[in-house]
Motif scaffolding. Structure first.
Motif: not given
Length: 72
Positions: A9-12, A18-28, A35-46
């Motif tokens: 939870g802390g890592a996510m 960090a991603l929200l503060l990054a200077p990229e477009r919102g959709d990216i 993608h990061m949430m799906n990865h961590h959810i899959n890891r937690a399920e495993w």
């Protein structure tokens, strides 16, 4: 087990901030967060599945040991 979920939870949360503060477009940014949430959810399920299997094995062994001691 609680510490694993607390760590994830802390890592996510840190990675999302960090991603929200990054200077990229919102959709990216949203795609990266998804993608990061799906990865961590899959890891937690495993991890949860592995813990369940370990608990099931321990329970079966305990039942077997009790049955053996009852026969003696």
């Amino acid at each position: 087990m609680k510490s694993i979920f607390a760590f994830l939870g802390g890592a996510m949360a840190g990675a999302a901030a960090a991603l929200l503060l990054a200077p990229e477009r919102g959709d990216i940014t949203r795609r990266k967060i998804r993608h990061m949430m799906n990865h961590h959810i899959n890891r937690a399920e495993w991890e949860l599945q592995a813990a369940r299997m370990k608990a099931d094995k321990a329970a079966r062994e305990a039942i077997h040991d009790l049955a053996d001691s009852a026969h003696e």
